[in-house]
Design a protein around this motif. Structure first.
Motif, PDB file in Angstrom:
ATOM      1  N   THR A 238       0.855  -1.185   0.000  1.00  0.00           N
ATOM      2  CA  THR A 238       0.000   0.000   0.000  1.00  0.00           C
ATOM      3  C   THR A 238       0.896   1.242   0.000  1.00  0.00           C
ATOM      4  N   GLU A 239       0.286   2.421   0.113  1.00  0.00           N
ATOM      5  CA  GLU A 239       1.069   3.663   0.094  1.00  0.00           C
ATOM      6  C   GLU A 239       2.085   3.721   1.226  1.00  0.00           C
ATOM      7  N   SER A 240       1.712   3.196   2.394  1.00  0.00           N
ATOM      8  CA  SER A 240       2.585   3.344   3.564  1.00  0.00           C
ATOM      9  C   SER A 240       3.222   2.043   4.058  1.00  0.00           C
ATOM     10  N   SER A 241       2.654   0.899   3.657  1.00  0.00           N
ATOM     11  CA  SER A 241       3.096  -0.358   4.267  1.00  0.00           C
ATOM     12  C   SER A 241       3.275  -1.493   3.264  1.00  0.00           C
ATOM     13  N   ILE A 242       4.034  -2.492   3.720  1.00  0.00           N
ATOM     14  CA  ILE A 242       4.169  -3.756   3.010  1.00  0.00           C
ATOM     15  C   ILE A 242       3.510  -4.815   3.891  1.00  0.00           C
ATOM     16  N   HIS A 243       2.583  -5.569   3.333  1.00  0.00           N
ATOM     17  CA  HIS A 243       1.910  -6.630   4.083  1.00  0.00           C
ATOM     18  C   HIS A 243       2.359  -7.985   3.530  1.00  0.00           C
ATOM     19  N   VAL A 244       3.005  -8.767   4.374  1.00  0.00           N
ATOM     20  CA  VAL A 244       3.476 -10.093   3.979  1.00  0.00           C
ATOM     21  C   VAL A 244       2.494 -11.125   4.525  1.00  0.00           C
ATOM     22  N   ILE A 245       1.829 -11.829   3.621  1.00  0.00           N
ATOM     23  CA  ILE A 245       0.803 -12.812   4.002  1.00  0.00           C
ATOM     24  C   ILE A 245       1.434 -14.205   3.971  1.00  0.00           C
ATOM     25  N   SER A 246       1.421 -14.885   5.105  1.00  0.00           N
ATOM     26  CA  SER A 246       2.046 -16.204   5.159  1.00  0.00           C
ATOM     27  C   SER A 246       1.213 -17.201   5.962  1.00  0.00           C
ATOM     28  N   GLU A 247       1.669 -18.419   5.963  1.00  0.00           N
ATOM     29  CA  GLU A 247       0.990 -19.516   6.658  1.00  0.00           C
ATOM     30  C   GLU A 247       0.879 -19.224   8.154  1.00  0.00           C
ATOM     31  N   TYR A 248      -0.273 -19.521   8.723  1.00  0.00           N
ATOM     32  CA  TYR A 248      -0.501 -19.337  10.156  1.00  0.00           C
ATOM     33  C   TYR A 248      -0.255 -20.653  10.885  1.00  0.00           C
ATOM     34  N   CYS A 249       0.570 -20.596  11.914  1.00  0.00           N
ATOM     35  CA  CYS A 249       0.878 -21.789  12.724  1.00  0.00           C
ATOM     36  C   CYS A 249       0.284 -21.587  14.118  1.00  0.00           C
ATOM     37  N   PRO A 250      -0.889 -22.178  14.386  1.00  0.00           N
ATOM     38  CA  PRO A 250      -1.638 -21.868  15.606  1.00  0.00           C
ATOM     39  C   PRO A 250      -0.992 -22.302  16.913  1.00  0.00           C
ATOM     40  N   HIS A 251      -0.046 -23.242  16.870  1.00  0.00           N
ATOM     41  CA  HIS A 251       0.554 -23.707  18.123  1.00  0.00           C
ATOM     42  C   HIS A 251       1.790 -22.904  18.535  1.00  0.00           C
ATOM     43  N   GLY A 252       2.066 -21.830  17.802  1.00  0.00           N
ATOM     44  CA  GLY A 252       3.090 -20.872  18.226  1.00  0.00           C
ATOM     45  C   GLY A 252       4.526 -21.358  18.089  1.00  0.00           C
ATOM     46  N   GLU A 253       5.413 -20.705  18.847  1.00  0.00           N
ATOM     47  CA  GLU A 253       6.852 -20.982  18.755  1.00  0.00           C
ATOM     48  C   GLU A 253       7.234 -22.235  19.536  1.00  0.00           C
ATOM     49  N   LEU A 254       8.220 -22.942  19.027  1.00  0.00           N
ATOM     50  CA  LEU A 254       8.762 -24.096  19.747  1.00  0.00           C
ATOM     51  C   LEU A 254       9.382 -23.645  21.069  1.00  0.00           C
ATOM     52  N   PHE A 255       9.932 -22.435  21.095  1.00  0.00           N
ATOM     53  CA  PHE A 255      10.487 -21.871  22.336  1.00  0.00           C
ATOM     54  C   PHE A 255       9.414 -21.803  23.419  1.00  0.00           C
ATOM     55  N   ASP A 256       8.229 -21.295  23.055  1.00  0.00           N
ATOM     56  CA  ASP A 256       7.137 -21.193  24.036  1.00  0.00           C
ATOM     57  C   ASP A 256       6.662 -22.563  24.492  1.00  0.00           C
ATOM     58  N   ALA A 257       6.649 -23.522  23.562  1.00  0.00           N
ATOM     59  CA  ALA A 257       6.236 -24.883  23.921  1.00  0.00           C
ATOM     60  C   ALA A 257       7.180 -25.470  24.962  1.00  0.00           C
ATOM     61  N   LEU A 258       8.484 -25.231  24.794  1.00  0.00           N
ATOM     62  CA  LEU A 258       9.473 -25.735  25.750  1.00  0.00           C
ATOM     63  C   LEU A 258       9.352 -25.013  27.085  1.00  0.00           C
ATOM     64  N   THR A 259       9.144 -23.695  27.031  1.00  0.00           N
ATOM     65  CA  THR A 259       9.022 -22.897  28.256  1.00  0.00           C
ATOM     66  C   THR A 259       7.785 -23.295  29.058  1.00  0.00           C
ATOM     67  N   GLU A 260       6.662 -23.456  28.357  1.00  0.00           N
ATOM     68  CA  GLU A 260       5.419 -23.827  29.036  1.00  0.00           C
ATOM     69  C   GLU A 260       5.504 -25.227  29.643  1.00  0.00           C
ATOM     70  N   ARG A 261       6.252 -26.087  28.977  1.00  0.00           N
ATOM     71  CA  ARG A 261       6.428 -27.454  29.481  1.00  0.00           C
ATOM     72  C   ARG A 261       7.208 -27.441  30.802  1.00  0.00           C
ATOM     73  N   GLY A 262       8.177 -26.509  30.876  1.00  0.00           N
ATOM     74  CA  GLY A 262       8.929 -26.343  32.124  1.00  0.00           C
ATOM     75  C   GLY A 262      10.079 -27.315  32.304  1.00  0.00           C
ATOM     76  N   TYR A 263      10.242 -28.229  31.378  1.00  0.00           N
ATOM     77  CA  TYR A 263      11.363 -29.165  31.436  1.00  0.00           C
ATOM     78  C   TYR A 263      11.643 -29.683  30.027  1.00  0.00           C
ATOM     79  N   CYS A 264      12.644 -30.525  29.897  1.00  0.00           N
ATOM     80  CA  CYS A 264      13.096 -30.948  28.575  1.00  0.00           C
ATOM     81  C   CYS A 264      12.173 -31.998  27.946  1.00  0.00           C
ATOM     82  N   TYR A 265      12.364 -32.181  26.648  1.00  0.00           N
ATOM     83  CA  TYR A 265      11.647 -33.232  25.922  1.00  0.00           C
ATOM     84  C   TYR A 265      12.483 -34.507  25.928  1.00  0.00           C
TER      85      TYR A 265
END
Length: 254
Positions: free
Chosen positions: A70-97
């Motif tokens: 658009t005049e002011s912005s670039i919009h990059v449309i990509s695949e949505y991954c609903p389960h979020g970052e692997l980092f957050d999955a590890l943090t929420e788990r609280g221990y290793c896999y």
């Protein structure tokens, strides 16, 4: 709620280097997507990222669908991954896999990275935060902001990426070839998934750097001999001594 093209724009779901990432919905199909909005002033910085990401089509790499300007912005449309970052999955788990759980994600990442390298593209910012999980918990590599097109044995010298995942040659400001630095970062990712913490970590950045350039880390006692061997081979201080992506794919642990 605002719109861009055929997409309705909803809540903020993340933050990139140059702008927020919003949840979008295609008005005709109802398909959810991720929409990264970037100010046009950052166009020169994101042009290469978009160019490289567009070339990559792999089941374990986030798919880039389209770019709307658009005049002011670039919009990059990509695949949505609903389960979020692997980092957050590890943090929420609280221990290793367990090794049994981690090997699936690791194989997917090896496959994605092998594909990138076959296209002469190096990522240069592999970390748990740049791995997303789709609705089936498959790993998807994202964020190609530091990626470069590097032909065979071409030397790079930019210091980039995240310190904890950076290879010694990058920290020492030496010239390097990209694939070996990606292998090091992949080793840090595997270690962290299995140990629940980073191999090289300290409150002081200087101490962290010192540990990395000395290869100063401990293998936890619960690691199997096979995975210990693989990680040791990935975290070799000399880039030329590190295992290749093909050797990783054929390693006994996998």
């Amino acid at each position: 709620m605002t719109s861009i093209g055929l997409y309705s724009i909803g809540e903020t779901i993340g933050k990139g280097s140059y702008g927020k990432v919003k949840l979008g919905t295609h008005k005709l199909t109802g398909k959810q997507v991720a929409i990264k909005e970037i100010s046009k002033e950052h166009a020169p910085m994101v042009a290469r990222e978009i160019h490289l990401h567009r070339q990559l089509k792999h089941p374990n790499i986030v798919m880039l669908y389209e770019v709307i300007i658009t005049e002011s912005s670039i919009h990059v449309i990509s695949e949505y991954c609903p389960h979020g970052e692997l980092f957050d999955a590890l943090t929420e788990r609280g221990y290793c896999y367990s090794e049994r759980d981690a090997v699936r994600w690791f194989v997917q990442l090896v496959d994605a990275l092998k594909y990138c390298h076959s296209q002469d593209i190096v990522h240069r910012d592999l970390k748990l935060e740049n791995i997303l999980l789709d609705d089936n918990d498959n790993a998807k590599l994202c964020d190609f902001g530091f990626a470069r097109h590097a032909e065979s044995r071409q030397m790079l010298q930019t210091f980039c990426g995240s310190l904890a995942y950076s290879a010694p040659e990058v920290i020492l400001r030496q010239k390097y070839t990209g694939p070996e630095t990606d292998i090091w970062s992949l080793g840090v990712i595997l270690y962290t998934l299995l140990a629940g913490g980073l191999p090289f970590d300290d409150d002081s950045e200087v101490v962290t750097q010192r540990k990395i350039v000395k290869g100063d880390y401990d293998i936890p006692s619960h690691f199997s001999p096979e995975v210990s061997d693989l990680i040791t081979r990935m975290l070799k201080l000399n880039p030329s001594e590190r295992v290749t992506i093909d050797q990783i794919a054929g390693h006994p642990w996998i």
